[in-house]
Motif scaffolding. Structure first.
Motif, short mmCIF file in Angstrom:
data_model
loop_
_atom_site.label_atom_id
_atom_site.label_comp_id
_atom_site.label_asym_id
_atom_site.label_seq_id
_atom_site.Cartn_x
_atom_site.Cartn_y
_atom_site.Cartn_z
N VAL A 79 0.83 -1.21 0.00
CA VAL A 79 0.00 0.00 0.00
C VAL A 79 0.87 1.27 0.00
CG1 VAL A 79 -1.65 1.34 1.37
CG2 VAL A 79 -2.08 -1.10 0.93
N PRO A 80 1.91 1.35 0.85
CA PRO A 80 2.74 2.58 0.80
C PRO A 80 3.37 2.82 -0.57
CG PRO A 80 3.17 1.35 2.82
CD PRO A 80 2.28 0.49 1.98
N ALA A 102 0.67 4.09 -2.87
CA ALA A 102 0.29 5.45 -2.47
C ALA A 102 1.31 6.46 -2.95
CB ALA A 102 0.15 5.52 -0.94
N THR A 120 -1.92 9.60 0.20
CA THR A 120 -1.37 9.02 1.43
C THR A 120 -1.84 7.57 1.55
OG1 THR A 120 -3.29 9.65 2.75
CG2 THR A 120 -1.46 11.24 2.58
N PRO A 121 -1.05 6.72 2.23
CA PRO A 121 -1.52 5.35 2.46
C PRO A 121 -2.90 5.32 3.12
CG PRO A 121 0.80 5.53 3.03
CD PRO A 121 0.33 6.93 2.71
N SER A 122 -3.17 6.26 4.02
CA SER A 122 -4.47 6.20 4.71
C SER A 122 -5.63 6.45 3.75
CB SER A 122 -4.52 7.14 5.90
OG SER A 122 -4.45 8.47 5.47
N THR A 123 -5.39 7.20 2.69
CA THR A 123 -6.43 7.37 1.66
C THR A 123 -6.80 6.01 1.06
OG1 THR A 123 -5.67 9.58 1.10
CG2 THR A 123 -6.97 8.44 -0.58
N TYR A 159 -6.23 2.94 2.46
CA TYR A 159 -6.85 2.08 3.47
C TYR A 159 -8.31 2.48 3.69
CZ TYR A 159 -2.24 0.24 4.66
OH TYR A 159 -1.01 -0.37 4.60
N ARG A 160 -8.57 3.79 3.73
CA ARG A 160 -9.93 4.26 3.99
C ARG A 160 -10.86 3.84 2.85
NH1 ARG A 160 -8.27 9.27 5.59
NH2 ARG A 160 -8.54 10.01 3.46
N ARG A 161 -10.36 3.91 1.65
CA ARG A 161 -11.24 3.69 0.50
C ARG A 161 -11.35 2.21 0.14
NH1 ARG A 161 -12.10 7.45 -4.51
NH2 ARG A 161 -13.11 6.00 -5.93
N ASP A 203 -7.92 -2.82 2.26
CA ASP A 203 -6.54 -3.32 2.25
C ASP A 203 -6.08 -3.56 0.82
OD1 ASP A 203 -7.62 -5.72 1.37
OD2 ASP A 203 -7.40 -6.73 3.31
#
Lengths: 186, 186
Positions: free
Chosen positions: A33-34, A37, A43-46, A48-50, A53
């Motif tokens: 993921v990183p 991203a 960002t990685p959290s974008t 993960y949120r969407r 995984d």
């Protein structure tokens, strides 16, 4: 000001593109993921949120790749149209790339939505072929019969039983299901 | 002194047991190689060396769980034997547990060996049913025809197209393939 829908679509496009580029550059197994991203400029959290995984992201990308890009070619009658479509479907799905996409589509798909989309693509293509045959006045089996008689054996054997899976086998499936339809109609 | 084969078999049994216990205690998504190793009393590197990664271990465990525990029940004729088997196969494979095992089996299976084993289990069961029918003097389709006509549509729909998948559908598949066989022979 950019509309949220617009931003969302752009994020999706750039993340999908990043996955496809990195798949060909570093290989699927090296994806993280990183890494995705960074390439996509989010960002990685974008991610993960969407997508939850990496597997769910790869499933979405795979389904996009499995979407047919053209309508089935027309050869003039139902047996030829179906046989040509079945051969091409087998070619695409049984290739190493096709198998990898089918596997990815199934893997990161907790609710079965992406698997359902794969099946809907095949059903839509068959529906086009059947619709043309009806317009020409030919007798046709219904779409679900063709799914059971052609698509299911091809996909089952691609995933579970690949020995002897070739163009002859695909054509024989089509011939079989059409002969049965003809016998049932008298 | 313990023979290597003996130690190897014991490691496999304790790791498989650890996976099954932890699956029911903490859930499949919380499994990690270190957690499984600790429960099984082996080092994580033993697991990595033998199975590659967690997905390949879970695939092996899934295939073990998908192995039929009994031979198909005998009801006295081919249509009844096949219909009963198809209904039970659908029940088991379409259950949440069955679906999870099929998915796991496909997932950690880079060379397709575990998927092939799943298909071989079904073929072996059908072969028993067909063998009994032949012993009774009944006409029977061959095993590959029954795989295409019954197993493939069931598995395809479980994975890709689950709407309307029920016992009636399974029985209709059996009726259809046997009627076609009878028509071809008569």
């Amino acid at each position: 000001m950019v509309r949220p829908g617009g931003r969302s679509a752009r994020v999706q496009a750039s993340v999908h593109t990043a996955v496809r580029e990195l798949e060909s550059e570093v290989g699927r197994d090296a994806l993280t993921v990183p890494l995705v991203a960074q390439r996509a400029g989010v960002t990685p959290s974008t991610i993960y949120r969407r997508w939850g995984d990496l597997n769910e992201l790869l499933s979405d990308v795979a389904v996009e790749r499995l979407r047919p890009e053209t309508t089935p070619r027309e050869h003039g009658d139902l047996p030829s149209d179906l046989a040509a479509w079945a051969e091409q479907f087998l070619d695409e799905m049984a290739s190493p790339t096709g198998r990898a996409y089918i596997r990815d589509a199934l893997l990161g798909d907790p609710d079965g939505g992406n698997a359902g989309r794969c099946s809907a693509y095949a059903a839509e293509q068959i529906d086009v072929i059947v619709g043309r045959a009806k317009d020409r006045g030919e007798d046709t089996p219904d779409v679900e019969t063709l799914i059971d008689g052609v698509v299911a054996p091809l996909m089952y054997r691609i995933l579970f039983r690949p020995d002897g899976l070739d163009a002859d086998y695909a054509r024989d499936l089509v011939t079989g299901v059409l002969e049965r339809g003809a016998a049932a109609n008298g």
